[in-house]
Scaffold this motif. Sequence first.
Motif, PDB file in Angstrom:
ATOM      1  N   ARG A  22      41.867  43.092  42.801  1.00 49.54           N
ATOM      2  CA  ARG A  22      40.502  42.772  42.385  1.00 49.54           C
ATOM      3  C   ARG A  22      39.629  44.022  42.401  1.00 49.54           C
ATOM      4  O   ARG A  22      38.848  44.283  41.487  1.00 49.54           O
ATOM      5  CB  ARG A  22      39.910  41.707  43.308  1.00 49.54           C
ATOM      6  CG  ARG A  22      38.479  41.309  42.939  1.00 49.54           C
ATOM      7  CD  ARG A  22      37.937  40.215  43.853  1.00 49.54           C
ATOM      8  NE  ARG A  22      38.013  40.546  45.263  1.00 49.54           N
ATOM      9  CZ  ARG A  22      37.128  41.330  45.901  1.00 49.54           C
ATOM     10  NH1 ARG A  22      36.127  41.873  45.259  1.00 49.54           N
ATOM     11  NH2 ARG A  22      37.261  41.569  47.188  1.00 49.54           N
ATOM     12  N   ASN A  25      40.262  46.180  39.465  1.00 50.68           N
ATOM     13  CA  ASN A  25      39.589  45.622  38.292  1.00 50.68           C
ATOM     14  C   ASN A  25      38.093  45.944  38.320  1.00 50.68           C
ATOM     15  O   ASN A  25      37.491  46.223  37.280  1.00 50.68           O
ATOM     16  CB  ASN A  25      39.807  44.112  38.225  1.00 50.68           C
ATOM     17  CG  ASN A  25      39.391  43.544  36.900  1.00 50.68           C
ATOM     18  OD1 ASN A  25      39.808  44.026  35.850  1.00 50.68           O
ATOM     19  ND2 ASN A  25      38.546  42.536  36.933  1.00 50.68           N
ATOM     20  N   TRP A  28      37.111  49.278  36.841  1.00 57.75           N
ATOM     21  CA  TRP A  28      36.982  49.247  35.386  1.00 57.75           C
ATOM     22  C   TRP A  28      35.672  48.582  34.980  1.00 57.75           C
ATOM     23  O   TRP A  28      34.903  49.099  34.177  1.00 57.75           O
ATOM     24  CB  TRP A  28      38.170  48.524  34.762  1.00 57.75           C
ATOM     25  CG  TRP A  28      37.893  48.080  33.360  1.00 57.75           C
ATOM     26  CD1 TRP A  28      37.902  46.810  32.887  1.00 57.75           C
ATOM     27  CD2 TRP A  28      37.547  48.896  32.238  1.00 57.75           C
ATOM     28  NE1 TRP A  28      37.585  46.781  31.558  1.00 57.75           N
ATOM     29  CE2 TRP A  28      37.356  48.061  31.128  1.00 57.75           C
ATOM     30  CE3 TRP A  28      37.366  50.256  32.057  1.00 57.75           C
ATOM     31  CZ2 TRP A  28      37.004  48.528  29.871  1.00 57.75           C
ATOM     32  CZ3 TRP A  28      37.005  50.729  30.800  1.00 57.75           C
ATOM     33  CH2 TRP A  28      36.834  49.865  29.730  1.00 57.75           C
ATOM     34  N   TYR A  49      49.100  46.584  38.010  1.00 59.76           N
ATOM     35  CA  TYR A  49      47.779  46.339  37.424  1.00 59.76           C
ATOM     36  C   TYR A  49      47.499  47.478  36.465  1.00 59.76           C
ATOM     37  O   TYR A  49      47.700  48.647  36.794  1.00 59.76           O
ATOM     38  CB  TYR A  49      46.684  46.295  38.497  1.00 59.76           C
ATOM     39  CG  TYR A  49      45.300  46.266  37.874  1.00 59.76           C
ATOM     40  CD1 TYR A  49      44.750  45.079  37.434  1.00 59.76           C
ATOM     41  CD2 TYR A  49      44.591  47.440  37.671  1.00 59.76           C
ATOM     42  CE1 TYR A  49      43.504  45.051  36.827  1.00 59.76           C
ATOM     43  CE2 TYR A  49      43.350  47.425  37.061  1.00 59.76           C
ATOM     44  CZ  TYR A  49      42.812  46.226  36.639  1.00 59.76           C
ATOM     45  OH  TYR A  49      41.594  46.210  36.033  1.00 59.76           O
ATOM     46  N   SER A  51      44.295  48.525  33.923  1.00 60.27           N
ATOM     47  CA  SER A  51      42.976  48.179  33.395  1.00 60.27           C
ATOM     48  C   SER A  51      42.993  48.153  31.868  1.00 60.27           C
ATOM     49  O   SER A  51      42.226  47.427  31.255  1.00 60.27           O
ATOM     50  CB  SER A  51      41.917  49.162  33.894  1.00 60.27           C
ATOM     51  OG  SER A  51      42.181  50.463  33.420  1.00 60.27           O
TER      52      SER A  51
END
Length: 119
Positions: A22, A25, A28, A49, A51
Amino acid sequence: MVPALSRVKREQLRKRRNNLLRRHNEFWLLYGMKSWLIMELPDGQIFTYHSHPDVLPPSKEDMNTRSKPTVVRTPRDYNSTAIAQSVGRDLPVPYAPIRENKKWDALAQHLKNYRRTVS
């Protein structure tokens, strides 16, 4: 073979992993920073992950040719004293080349005594 984690530790790992993803994220969303993350769990499961899923992470060659230097961090950059002690790593030795007053002497003595109690 990896020892099995307790139910509590598995839940803690799940929450920390999701929190880390999280936060990546958020870099980003809030700052426009591209980020890539790969984690391998002790049981071999991999989490990633990206972005920008259509953009490949930079290669080593690309990192070396950029105009700004690449900043590299390792676990040693983030170890606290407690973590370093728990895994038996050497703690850095504090060094003050010139002590200008009694406060610095007192601080140096305190650190020296603390280091003896930790070792």
